[in-house]
Design a protein around this motif. Structure first.
Motif, PDB file in Angstrom:
ATOM      1  N   ALA A  61      41.434  43.039  33.528  1.00  0.00           N
ATOM      2  CA  ALA A  61      42.588  43.011  34.422  1.00  0.00           C
ATOM      3  C   ALA A  61      42.613  44.257  35.291  1.00  0.00           C
ATOM      4  O   ALA A  61      42.312  45.359  34.819  1.00  0.00           O
ATOM      5  CB  ALA A  61      43.887  42.898  33.624  1.00  0.00           C
TER       6      ALA A  61
ATOM      7  N   SER B 176      39.980  35.129  33.587  1.00  0.00           N
ATOM      8  CA  SER B 176      39.773  36.373  34.331  1.00  0.00           C
ATOM      9  C   SER B 176      38.303  36.669  34.576  1.00  0.00           C
ATOM     10  O   SER B 176      37.949  37.338  35.559  1.00  0.00           O
ATOM     11  CB  SER B 176      40.421  37.550  33.586  1.00  0.00           C
TER      12      SER B 176
ATOM     13  N   ARG C 265      41.860  40.406  39.582  1.00  0.00           N
ATOM     14  CA  ARG C 265      42.187  39.944  38.229  1.00  0.00           C
ATOM     15  C   ARG C 265      43.583  40.448  37.870  1.00  0.00           C
ATOM     16  O   ARG C 265      43.757  41.557  37.390  1.00  0.00           O
ATOM     17  CB  ARG C 265      41.125  40.451  37.250  1.00  0.00           C
TER      18      ARG C 265
END
Length: 822
Positions: free
Chosen positions: A175, A21, A29
């Motif tokens: 993320a 990531s 992401r």
């Protein structure tokens, strides 16, 4: 950054994904735990998805068993009957502390039928051997039926995903979004109503037990579990799918959000379709999906039309099918229904171009409509909701490639350039008629209103050429402008000032009828071979209001019709069933044995007593002549204006002199509905207008208290007047489609006092704009839910007048309101 099956997703894999990531830009992401999502419910083809602990409880052990080999067990009275050979699971682990594992259950098979209420079950291991069991009195005996209480699988997935996310975070992962992919469903089984948990509100829905949810719903237990399709579908939508959805969010989305509070994702709690906004589904009926989530859950945004993808679909208004404009229009209908149902926040999941033809057998690939589909889907999101794109790689065996990614990205870059703003909002979410040949989607930015206007150009296969590619198409705008769609294109951009609403229209060129001469239009001419005594009679009322249609009662067929070899054609004819069924055939010269294709085989129920143009596509092959054959005896069928057109068209087009045809779907919720139409029905008889919806309608009432009550046989209304408003009382949600002529300019006279006002427009209109010309005489406007607009008190609870609705309006003096409202 994917995750894997339930059995092989762990902390280390989370670490690997976390490291990956860091190489991706912000906004890209994403975590894709689709196999974990699939693990919540058994589906069979992925390791670890069969969790035997989540099954319906058949009984409990009534004895202690310590490592004994048994051929029978003693249980509390069995909750439901079971058959010899059925699999059961003896749950030996503590059910209060999930997740349980495979070692916490012992499988066995019944060796004899067991009636409801019995206390002894005969068992073996499936091969005739005793079963070794260690269990305690009170341990559960589970059937092999999937349970809606997917507690253990949910907890198992939640723990596994938590380990993965911890590894992800420990590795420094970041993320932005978590995607879920959920394609299996819980079955509707009568046994769940005999499960002790049926009455347990702690694991039900919204504080109610499932039994209470059913009790409060429109169907009984008997209807749900005895094969009533409508009842079973309601139960799946209102009970089973929400349970799945809640488990999915708790096991995945909530876990990801606990690590990244600002993470977004396919939390599809908020992208379902309400009953009021139901649309034509992939099986040809009007439907709604209150909980739509995941890629496969949102198949309408995934380019699938399933049974609508045939060349000659049956029972579908206006013949929705494979034509790429029809595909695009249907998807726009669906995404708009989702948008209306949820006040925006739709997350379309779009696929690479190659999948559309290869997997869904549609005719969008290699036509300009693929890009149009992407544009319209993207314009129905809000600026803070991502557009999801799926392009699977499968080693060159048919999956997508980098070029398709680049093509998709170029469309989004074009969109960004046109929008040129950080924020925008979709403002055209009203329905598009399935018979329409133009789609317009608009978004509002801080500085302008931007429209994407898409038309239906005739396409031909193979090669998806554009026969009219050398012709620019002029589209008329209601404000007097004209916007030109260049040759070879199917859409263009148009801008108006912020807050300005317009409508668009254009006229297709008429298509020549390729039948040899006009005698083919006369079904009683010598060009038609009649197989009975006076089987066809003229002078019948036609769809245009004349008497040029024909009534058929016996078989007949055409003379030879010259055609070119290996060429695509479409035959179309207006027809109406009065009684009985009929079929048609396109044949070679040998009309009895050389059948190219069938069409119009049997009438769908909604078609009774309604004119409809029916079409069939065919290829001539090696033939130089064809015939049109109607081989069956008829009770009574009417025909009008047969036409043969070259190419795989969905024409013929409307002639320039003809009035603008149209259709409008009216959706009814249970209870009272104050409605109107902007279409003057071709067949205004009230029973014909309501169609199959009649069975769900209790009463129709006018402002003058005229009543239509089918249960009492009362009809004081007679015909549908598009300049009037009606209150329709529905016993259950339903809908009907009004086909006819779109209303043009129209004046509506209103008296002092209360009036029922039909909204005759085809678009939504801000309420203050709609009544600007009568503000001095206007006291109040109410909609069917009681929301009000009071200009003197600066109160606006209505917002905009919506197509298909009507309103109650209180006036101090008589006025005339002119449509279209400007």
């Amino acid at each position: 950054m994917g995750t894997y099956g339930v059995d092989n997703t762990d902390y280390e894999q989370g670490q690997s994904a976390g490291q990956t990531s860091q190489e991706l830009p912000k906004g890209q992401r994403g975590i894709f735990p689709n196999q974990l999502a699939l693990g919540i419910i058994k589906d069979g083809w992925v390791t670890g998805r069969d969790n035997p602990n989540d099954r319906i409880i058949g009984s409990t052990l009534d004895e202690d068993i310590s490592g004994a080999s048994r051929t029978s067990i003693t249980v509390a009275p069995l909750n439901f009957a079971m058959s010899s050979g059925e699999k059961i699971w003896i749950q030996t682990g503590d059910p209060s502390t999930p997740p349980l594992t495979e070692t916490d259950v012992t499988p066995a098979y019944l060796t004899a039928d067991a009636a409801q209420g019995v206390t002894t079950l005969s068992i073996d291991d499936g091969n005739g051997n005793p079963v070794t069991i260690t269990a305690s009195q009170g341990d559960r005996v589970l059937s092999n039926d999937q349970s809606p209480w997917i507690i253990h699988a949910k907890e198992n997935v939640k723990d596994v995903f938590g380990d993965y996310m911890q590894g992800f975070v420990d590795a420094g992962g970041e993320a932005d979004v978590v995607f879920t992919d959920f394609e299996s469903g819980l079955p509707t089984t009568e046994r769940m109503a005999h499960d002790p948990r049926w009455d347990d509100s702690s694991i039900g829905l919204n504080g109610k037990s499932l039994k209470q949810v059913v009790t409060d719903g429109p169907y009984t237990e008997t209807e749900i579990f005895s094969g009533n399709d409508d009842a079973e579908r309601w139960f799946e939508k209102s009970v089973l799918t929400p349970l799945e959805n809640n488990a999915l969010n708790e096991a995945l989305f909530d876990v990801a959000q606990s690590y990244f509070p600002d993470i977004t994702g396919s939390d599809y709690n908020h992208t379902g379709i309400t009953e009021q906004n139901k649309v034509l589904d992939t099986d040809g009926g009007f439907d709604y999906k209150p909980y739509v989530f995941g890629t496969h859950g949102s198949h309408p945004l995934y380019a699938s039309i399933r049974s609508l993808a045939g060349d000659t679909p049956g029972g579908i208004p206006n013949e929705i099918g494979k034509h790429p404009f029809a595909v695009t229009l249907w998807q726009v209908q669906y995404v708009r229904a989702m948008h209306r149902s949820n006040n925006g926040k739709v997350m379309p999941w779009l696929t690479y171009e190659g999948l559309i033809d290869a997997f869904f057998a549609l005719e969008v690939r290699q036509t300009p409509y693929y890009e149009e589909h992407v544009r319209h889907m993207a314009l129905h999101t809000d600026s803070d909701v991502p557009v999801l794109y799926w392009n699977a790689r499968d080693g060159g065996g048919g999956g997508g490639d980098d070029q398709q990614d680049l093509n998709f990205n170029s469309v989004l870059e074009e969109l960004n350039g046109q929008i040129s703003a950080d924020t925008y909002q979709t403002v055209t979410t009203q329905e598009v008629g399935y018979g329409d040949d133009l789609i317009a989607t608009a978004i509002e930015t801080p500085n302008k209103r931007l429209w994407r206007v898409t038309i239906e150009r005739t396409l031909s296969r193979p090669g998806a050429t554009l026969p009219q590619s050398g012709r620019d198409i002029a589209v008329n705008v209601s404000n007097g402008d004209t916007v030109v769609i260049p040759s070879g294109k199917v859409g263009t951009w148009y801008e108006t000032a912020k807050g300005v609403d317009v409508t668009f229209s254009y006229q297709k060129l008429p298509v020549d009828n390729l039948l040899p001469n006009d005698n083919f239009l006369d079904f009683t001419s010598s060009k038609w071979v009649l197989d009975g005594t006076d089987p066809v009679q003229g002078g019948i009322s036609d769809p245009d209001g004349g008497t040029d249609a024909y009534k058929a009662t016996d078989p007949f067929h055409s003379a030879q019709i010259p055609v070119e070899k290996n060429t695509d054609y479409v035959f179309s004819v207006w027809s109406k069933k009065v009684s009985g069924n009929y079929q048609g055939q396109i044949t070679g010269d040998d009309y009895q044995n050389d059948i190219i294709t069938y069409f119009f085989y049997n009438f769908e129920p909604w078609g009774n007593r309604m004119w409809k143009r029916r079409r069939v596509f065919f290829n001539s092959g090696d033939r130089t002549v064809v015939r049109i054959n109607f081989p069956k005896d008829y009770a009574e069928v009417h025909f009008y204006q047969p036409m043969l057109n070259k190419g795989r068209r969905d024409g013929p087009y409307t002639s320039p002199e003809a009035p603008s045809p149209g259709s409008q779907q009216i959706s009814l919720q249970k209870g009272g509905n104050l409605v109107s139409t902007n279409v003057d029905p071709t067949y205004p008889d009230l029973e014909t207008v309501l169609g199959d919806a009649r069975s769900s309608i209790a009463r129709v009432v006018t402002q003058d208290d005229q009543v239509f009550d089918p249960s009492e046989g009362t009809d004081e209304i007679g015909t549908w007047d598009p300049t009037e408003a009606y209150t329709i009382y529905a016993e259950e949600p339903t809908s009907f489609v009004v086909g006819g002529t779109v209303l043009g300019s129209k004046d509506v006279s209103l008296d002092a006092g209360w009036n029922w006002l039909p909204h005759l427009g085809s678009t939504s209109v801000p309420v203050d704009q709609a009544f600007d010309t009568i503000q001095n005489d206007l006291v109040m406007v109410k909609d069917e839910t009681g929301r009000v607009y009071r200009p003197a008190q600066d109160t606006d609870q209505i917002g905009s007048l919506q197509p298909g609705t009507a309103y109650k309006i209180l006036l101090e003096n008589p006025v005339v309101l002119s449509y279209p409202l400007e």
